[in-house]
Motif scaffolding. Structure first.
Motif, PDB file in Angstrom:
ATOM      1  N   VAL A  93       0.721  -1.043   0.127  1.00 29.63           N
ATOM      2  CA  VAL A  93       0.001   0.040   0.030  1.00 29.63           C
ATOM      3  C   VAL A  93       0.891   1.273  -0.056  1.00 29.63           C
ATOM      4  N   ILE A  94       0.646   2.210  -0.763  1.00 26.62           N
ATOM      5  CA  ILE A  94       1.390   3.276  -0.828  1.00 26.62           C
ATOM      6  C   ILE A  94       0.438   4.641  -0.371  1.00 26.62           C
ATOM      7  N   ALA A  95       0.901   5.129   0.738  1.00 28.13           N
ATOM      8  CA  ALA A  95       0.133   6.149   1.290  1.00 28.13           C
ATOM      9  C   ALA A  95       0.861   7.449   1.648  1.00 28.13           C
ATOM     10  N   ALA A  96       0.093   8.416   1.644  1.00 28.04           N
ATOM     11  CA  ALA A  96       0.399   9.723   2.100  1.00 28.04           C
ATOM     12  C   ALA A  96      -0.334  10.497   3.395  1.00 28.04           C
ATOM     13  N   SER A  97       0.682  11.158   4.135  1.00 25.78           N
ATOM     14  CA  SER A  97       0.094  11.741   5.517  1.00 25.78           C
ATOM     15  C   SER A  97       0.559  13.240   5.486  1.00 25.78           C
ATOM     16  N   ALA A  98      -0.526  14.085   5.687  1.00 31.43           N
ATOM     17  CA  ALA A  98      -0.192  15.394   5.833  1.00 31.43           C
ATOM     18  C   ALA A  98       0.374  15.991   6.928  1.00 31.43           C
ATOM     19  N   ASP A  99       1.545  16.903   7.004  1.00 38.06           N
ATOM     20  CA  ASP A  99       1.814  17.417   8.156  1.00 38.06           C
ATOM     21  C   ASP A  99       1.412  18.907   8.316  1.00 38.06           C
ATOM     22  N   GLY A 100       0.434  19.130   9.226  1.00 32.22           N
ATOM     23  CA  GLY A 100      -0.120  20.655   9.349  1.00 32.22           C
ATOM     24  C   GLY A 100      -1.112  20.903   8.601  1.00 32.22           C
ATOM     25  N   GLY A 101      -1.853  20.214   7.983  1.00 31.42           N
ATOM     26  CA  GLY A 101      -2.966  20.538   6.855  1.00 31.42           C
ATOM     27  C   GLY A 101      -3.818  19.435   6.544  1.00 31.42           C
ATOM     28  N   THR A 102      -4.720  19.543   5.740  1.00 29.50           N
ATOM     29  CA  THR A 102      -5.370  18.522   5.161  1.00 29.50           C
ATOM     30  C   THR A 102      -5.196  18.457   3.588  1.00 29.50           C
ATOM     31  N   PHE A 103      -5.590  17.519   2.854  1.00 21.34           N
ATOM     32  CA  PHE A 103      -5.166  17.168   1.325  1.00 21.34           C
ATOM     33  C   PHE A 103      -5.979  18.037   0.537  1.00 21.34           C
ATOM     34  N   ARG A 104      -6.969  18.744   0.768  1.00 23.44           N
ATOM     35  CA  ARG A 104      -7.614  19.862   0.115  1.00 23.44           C
ATOM     36  C   ARG A 104      -6.812  20.944  -0.103  1.00 23.44           C
ATOM     37  N   GLN A 105      -5.565  21.093   0.733  1.00 23.74           N
ATOM     38  CA  GLN A 105      -4.621  22.086   0.557  1.00 23.74           C
ATOM     39  C   GLN A 105      -3.571  21.996  -0.547  1.00 23.74           C
ATOM     40  N   PHE A 106      -3.553  20.631  -1.094  1.00 23.54           N
ATOM     41  CA  PHE A 106      -2.274  20.225  -1.884  1.00 23.54           C
ATOM     42  C   PHE A 106      -2.710  20.473  -3.353  1.00 23.54           C
ATOM     43  N   PRO A 107      -2.011  21.386  -3.876  1.00 22.49           N
ATOM     44  CA  PRO A 107      -2.501  21.479  -5.560  1.00 22.49           C
ATOM     45  C   PRO A 107      -1.789  20.322  -6.260  1.00 22.49           C
ATOM     46  N   GLY A 108      -2.249  19.820  -7.080  1.00 19.82           N
ATOM     47  CA  GLY A 108      -1.817  18.905  -8.077  1.00 19.82           C
ATOM     48  C   GLY A 108      -1.194  17.515  -7.213  1.00 19.82           C
ATOM     49  N   LEU A 109      -2.005  16.986  -6.557  1.00 20.51           N
ATOM     50  CA  LEU A 109      -1.586  15.885  -5.618  1.00 20.51           C
ATOM     51  C   LEU A 109      -1.836  14.525  -6.525  1.00 20.51           C
ATOM     52  N   GLN A 110      -0.631  13.877  -6.559  1.00 24.57           N
ATOM     53  CA  GLN A 110      -0.677  12.553  -7.500  1.00 24.57           C
ATOM     54  C   GLN A 110       0.281  11.643  -6.904  1.00 24.57           C
TER      55      GLN A 110
END
Length: 419
Positions: A93-110
């Motif tokens: 499983v390939i995962a991502a975790s945000a540090d200090g925010g939520t993923f709606r704040q990440f433009p171009g998430l891929q």
């Protein structure tokens, strides 16, 4: 072309580089990639989480390589040797975790899967519907009839890396979030738990996984090891970087020698004890120090082959911290590059019983082959780490390390050395 959520494609290559990517900018938090190795939908032990605090899996098949910046683009990467993944592991499983925010704040998430040998893109999934999630399963590598495939997942968590890791069977240090029947997941993406199979017992070690870390920046340049609880044991210092874009092999942890175009970088340490004794740990001078006697600092070797997965490590015996006056940790490019610019180096200190401390060396704008990473000093009995991140070009016959000595006042006598 970006995949649709739930779609899958074959992965016809032996070793892949999996990149979590996004565009940086004002108000954009940081994020970290991680991998979980699953058998029947669960990890076998806490060792099956690979991330910034556990960068190499014990089997050697997966390693966390860290971040690099290419203009506004940020990449956080893992390398997976699919032929070395243990036969009982069905899914990575390939995962991502945000540090200090939520993923709606990440433009171009891929997420991108690249053939490590050629750099060709094997698969890509762009996430466009993130909202309040603080952790994401973006994709998974899985076996089907003896072959590997990649599936775009896009499944979010509101409970961060701790919630995601706990859900897959990782024991996390500190209170774990309540996760009744995976209720923390969002978006209704496909459940990764196989059905009709008997769950296997977990082989959990006694010590839970520590997820926290400290990042030193210009705004927050110092941290007290003493106040963090790091007052004994061995503290490992490690350096990671990315080879500049355009070279054939993406860099690994201290990837050096012929496998990475002759890039040879040395960790060094200028030390001074309370009794006034001074010295320098430097592989070029064949000075590697000692851990159990002065200077209580040791370099484990000069890896010039790139074959050691954990790279070169400088270890500091914090059990003798009262005897330290100051330690200056620096890196020097012996050969293979003329500057730290573009290497996107990050140094990480791993004290026992305390969060890791990371410092990015990504602001070099001169032709400098010597960089001071950090100053560790005893301030009234308290051991404090200061981020320095300063670069020193040679000045005529005066080398960068000698200039560091002059600025910080160690007073060494310098001669020309070679390997």
């Amino acid at each position: 072309m970006s995949m649709q959520k739930g779609a899958n494609v074959p992965v016809p290559t032996r070793t892949v580089r999996v990149e979590l990517g996004w565009r940086s900018g004002q108000g954009v938090p940081d994020a970290d990639a991680s991998a979980l190795l699953l058998m029947n939908g669960k990890v076998r032990s806490d060792d099956d989480l690979v991330f910034y605090n556990q960068p190499v899996h014990p089997a050697g098949a997966i390693r966390y390589e860290g971040k690099r910046h290419e203009g506004a683009e940020v990449r956080d990467a893992l390398v997976v040797d699919l032929t070395d993944v243990e036969a009982e592991v069905e899914t990575v499983v390939i995962a991502a975790s945000a540090d200090g925010g939520t993923f709606r704040q990440f433009p171009g998430l891929q997420i991108r899967v690249l053939d490590l040998a050629t750099g060709n893109e094997v698969a890509r999934y762009d996430s466009t519907d993130a909202t309040t999630e603080t952790a994401f399963v973006l994709g998974e590598l899985y076996r089907r009839q003896g072959a590997w495939k990649f599936r775009a997942v896009g499944q979010g968590y509101d409970t961060g890396l701790a919630g995601l890791a706990t859900d897959f069977g990782i024991s996390v240090e500190g209170p774990s979030p309540a996760l009744p029947a995976r209720s923390s997941r969002t978006h209704g993406a496909p459940d990764l738990q196989p059905t009709g199979q008997t769950p296997q017992p977990l082989r959990q070690p006694a010590t839970p996984v520590r997820l926290t870390k400290v990042t030193l920046t210009k705004a927050r340049p110092s941290v007290s090891l003493t106040k963090q609880g790091a007052t004994s044991g061995a503290m490992r210092v490690n350096l990671n970087w990315s080879i500049p874009q355009g070279q054939s092999r993406p860099a690994g942890r201290f990837a050096k020698g012929p496998t990475s175009h002759g890039l040879d970088l040395d960790l060094c340490c200028m030390w001074e004890l309370q009794d006034g004794s001074k010295g320098m740990i430097d592989p070029l001078a064949h000075k590697f120090g000692h851990l159990e006697r002065p200077p209580y600092v040791h370099l484990d070797g000069d890896d010039r082959t790139g074959e050691v997965a954990a790279g070169e490590n400088l270890t500091i015996n914090l059990g003798h911290s009262a005897e330290f006056r100051r330690l200056l940790v620096l890196a020097h490019i012996y050969e293979g590059a003329d500057t730290f610019a573009g290497l996107n180096a990050v140094a990480t200190l791993y004290p026992q019983g305390a969060p890791p401390i990371e410092m990015f060396l990504d602001e070099c704008d001169v032709q400098a082959r010597t960089a001071v990473i950090a100053l560790i000093e005893n301030v009234g009995g308290e051991l404090v780490v200061h981020r320095v991140a300063r670069y020193y070009p040679n000045q005529g016959r005066v080398g960068g390390k000698q200039l560091v000595d002059q600025e910080f006042g160690w007073g060494f006598k310098w001669t020309t050395g070679s390997k």
